[in-house]
Write an enzyme that holds these catalytic residues in place. Structure first.
Site, PDB file in Angstrom:
ATOM      1  N   LEU A  75       0.757  -1.202   0.331  1.00 25.68           N
ATOM      2  CA  LEU A  75       0.200  -0.371   0.195  1.00 25.68           C
ATOM      3  C   LEU A  75       0.540   1.004   0.132  1.00 25.68           C
ATOM      4  O   LEU A  75       1.681   1.463   0.046  1.00 25.68           O
ATOM      5  CB  LEU A  75      -1.147  -0.408   0.721  1.00 25.68           C
ATOM      6  CG  LEU A  75      -2.201  -1.011   1.074  1.00 25.68           C
ATOM      7  CD1 LEU A  75      -2.119  -0.578   2.417  1.00 25.68           C
ATOM      8  CD2 LEU A  75      -2.778  -1.004  -0.047  1.00 25.68           C
ATOM      9  N   TYR A 106       1.433   2.703   7.920  1.00 23.29           N
ATOM     10  CA  TYR A 106       1.095   2.461   6.947  1.00 23.29           C
ATOM     11  C   TYR A 106       2.095   1.502   5.920  1.00 23.29           C
ATOM     12  O   TYR A 106       3.401   1.261   6.176  1.00 23.29           O
ATOM     13  CB  TYR A 106       1.775   4.193   5.958  1.00 23.29           C
ATOM     14  CG  TYR A 106       3.458   4.208   5.917  1.00 23.29           C
ATOM     15  CD1 TYR A 106       3.946   3.834   4.739  1.00 23.29           C
ATOM     16  CD2 TYR A 106       3.351   5.660   6.694  1.00 23.29           C
ATOM     17  CE1 TYR A 106       5.273   4.012   5.177  1.00 23.29           C
ATOM     18  CE2 TYR A 106       5.008   6.427   6.426  1.00 23.29           C
ATOM     19  CZ  TYR A 106       6.013   5.456   5.854  1.00 23.29           C
ATOM     20  OH  TYR A 106       6.654   6.021   5.840  1.00 23.29           O
ATOM     21  N   CYS A 107       1.480   0.692   4.711  1.00 21.49           N
ATOM     22  CA  CYS A 107       1.922  -0.150   4.204  1.00 21.49           C
ATOM     23  C   CYS A 107       2.139  -1.349   5.158  1.00 21.49           C
ATOM     24  O   CYS A 107       3.581  -1.967   5.150  1.00 21.49           O
ATOM     25  CB  CYS A 107       2.780   0.538   3.420  1.00 21.49           C
ATOM     26  SG  CYS A 107       3.195  -1.184   1.629  1.00 21.49           S
ATOM     27  N   PRO A 108       1.203  -1.976   5.998  1.00 17.15           N
ATOM     28  CA  PRO A 108       2.041  -2.695   6.944  1.00 17.15           C
ATOM     29  C   PRO A 108       1.627  -4.629   6.385  1.00 17.15           C
ATOM     30  O   PRO A 108       0.653  -4.626   5.931  1.00 17.15           O
ATOM     31  CB  PRO A 108       0.774  -2.537   8.609  1.00 17.15           C
ATOM     32  CG  PRO A 108      -0.526  -2.131   6.946  1.00 17.15           C
ATOM     33  CD  PRO A 108       0.039  -1.416   6.061  1.00 17.15           C
ATOM     34  N   LYS A 153       8.228   1.092  13.648  1.00 14.67           N
ATOM     35  CA  LYS A 153       8.877   0.558  11.884  1.00 14.67           C
ATOM     36  C   LYS A 153       9.653   1.813  11.097  1.00 14.67           C
ATOM     37  O   LYS A 153       9.283   2.603  11.643  1.00 14.67           O
ATOM     38  CB  LYS A 153       7.364  -0.038  11.023  1.00 14.67           C
ATOM     39  CG  LYS A 153       8.012  -0.339   9.910  1.00 14.67           C
ATOM     40  CD  LYS A 153       6.336  -0.398   9.168  1.00 14.67           C
ATOM     41  CE  LYS A 153       6.710  -0.807   7.422  1.00 14.67           C
ATOM     42  NZ  LYS A 153       5.361  -0.592   7.061  1.00 14.67           N
TER      43      LYS A 153
END
Length: 286
Positions: free
Chosen positions: A97, A151-153, A164
Site C-alpha cells: 500500500l 503505513y503499508c503494514p 517501524k
C-alpha cells in the site's frame, strides 16, 4: 534465514547506484522509472544476461501507492491533496500500500534469478537478513513482523522496539524477482506518516470498503537515526550496503545497461505509465 548468504554469495554480483545520478532518459527520473528499471533487470537476471543485482535508488517528495489504493472511494481527492502538497504520486506494480519517499529514505532492490525454486517468503527473509547483517554492529534488535497502524503494514515490516523503519515488497518477472525495501534513514518520520494518514482520511472518508486500509498512527513509525540515536545518513547506509555485499560475494561489478535491458525498460516504463493513467486522468477531469 540460514541460506540468505547463498542467494547473495554468487561468483559475481552487479551493483547499480541510482540514488543520486540522472539515469539514461532525458525525462525526469521518477519512481515510475525505478519500477520499470527493476522489471528490466529482473528479466535480464532471469534470462542469465546479467548476474544477480543490487540497485540503490532515492526519490524526493514521492508517494508510492499500491494497486488496492487505486480503489479507494475518493482516490481522486486524495491524490489531488498529495499533489497540491507538492508530492509526485505513483502507483507501483509490486505488492503493498501507500509509502512515502524522500531524500531521507533509501530504497534497495535485490534482484535474484531462479525464483521458481525460491518461495516468496524466502525472498522476503533474504532481504530481512541482509539488512540485519548490514546493521549488525549497531543493533541486534531488528525484528520482522506486522506493525499495526503503520503505513503499508505487512508481515515483513522491520522495526526496533515496536517502531517501524522499513517495509518490503516483491515483484516477480519470469524467473527473476526484485525484492524491494524502503529504509527510513533520516528526516521527519512523523511527518511522512502524517501525510499518508491524511491521504487515507481524504480518500476513504470513513466509508466501508471491501479492502482493509490502515488507520495510520505516526507514533508507530520512526527512522533508523532516531531509533539508534545515531546520526545516520542515506550515504552511510549506501556504504554499509556495498560493504555487506563485498563481504559475502566474490566479485562486485558495475555494468551499464545493455541495449536489450534498455529495450525491456522502455516497454515496462510504457506499461507503468498506462497503469497510472486512470489516476492522472481522474485528477485532470475532476
Amino acid at each position: 534465514m540460514e541460506n540468505w548468504k547463498n542467494l547473495i554469495a554468487q561468483t559475481t554480483f552487479r551493483y547499480i547506484d541510482h540514488s543520486s545520478t540522472k539515469i539514461f532518459d532525458q525525462e525526469a527520473y521518477t519512481a515510475l522509472h525505478s519500477f520499470a528499471i527493476d522489471d528490466a533487470l529482473a528479466l535480464s537476471v532471469s534470462d542469465q544476461l546479467s548476474p544477480p543485482t543490487m540497485r540503490l535508488w532515492v526519490h524526493s517528495n514521492t508517494i508510492v501507492l499500491g494497486i488496492p489504493d487505486a480503489k479507494l472511494p475518493y482516490i481522486n481527492e486524495g491524490v489531488q491533496q498529495l499533489q497540491q502538497a507538492g508530492f509526485h504520486v505513483v502507483i507501483r506494480n509490486s505488492g503493498g500500500l501507500a509509502v512515502a519517499l524522500d531524500n531521507g529514505v533509501l530504497n534497495i532492490s535485490l534482484i535474484f534469478p531462479d525464483v521458481k525454486k525460491l518461495s516468496i517468503h524466502e525472498g522476503y527473509e533474504a532481504m530481512v537478513s541482509f539488512v540485519q547483517y548490514m546493521l549488525r554492529d549497531l543493533t541486534a534488535d531488528i525484528k520482522a513482523y506486522e506493525i499495526v497502524h503503520s503505513y503499508c503494514p505487512g508481515d515483513y515490516d522491520l522495526s526496533i522496539n515496536g517502531k517501524k523503519f522499513a517495509g518490503i515488497s516483491q515483484r516477480r518477472v519470469k524467473d527473476g524477482a526484485a525484492v524491494q525495501i524502503y529504509l527510513d534513514v533520516e528526516g521527519n518520520s512523523y511527518k511522512r506518516a502524517s501525510v499518508i494518514r491524511d491521504f487515507y482520511m481524504t480518500s476513504k472518508k470513513g466509508e466501508p470498503t471491501k479492502f482493509s486500509y490502515p488507520m495510520v498512527d505516526p507514533n508507530v513509525m520512526s527512522s533508523l537515526s532516531e531509533l539508534l540515536q545515531t546520526p545516520l545518513t542515506v550515504k552511510d547506509i549506501k556504504i554499509r550496503a556495498m560493504n555487506a555485499l563485498l563481504e559475502v560475494c566474490e566479485h562486485v561489478i558495475e555494468k551499464d545497461f545493455t541495449q536489450t535491458e534498455y529495450a525491456h525498460y522502455r516497454k515496462r516504463l510504457a506499461q507503468m505509465k498506462k497503469r497510472n493513467e486512470p489516476i492522472i486522468l481522474g485528477i485532470e477531469d475532476s
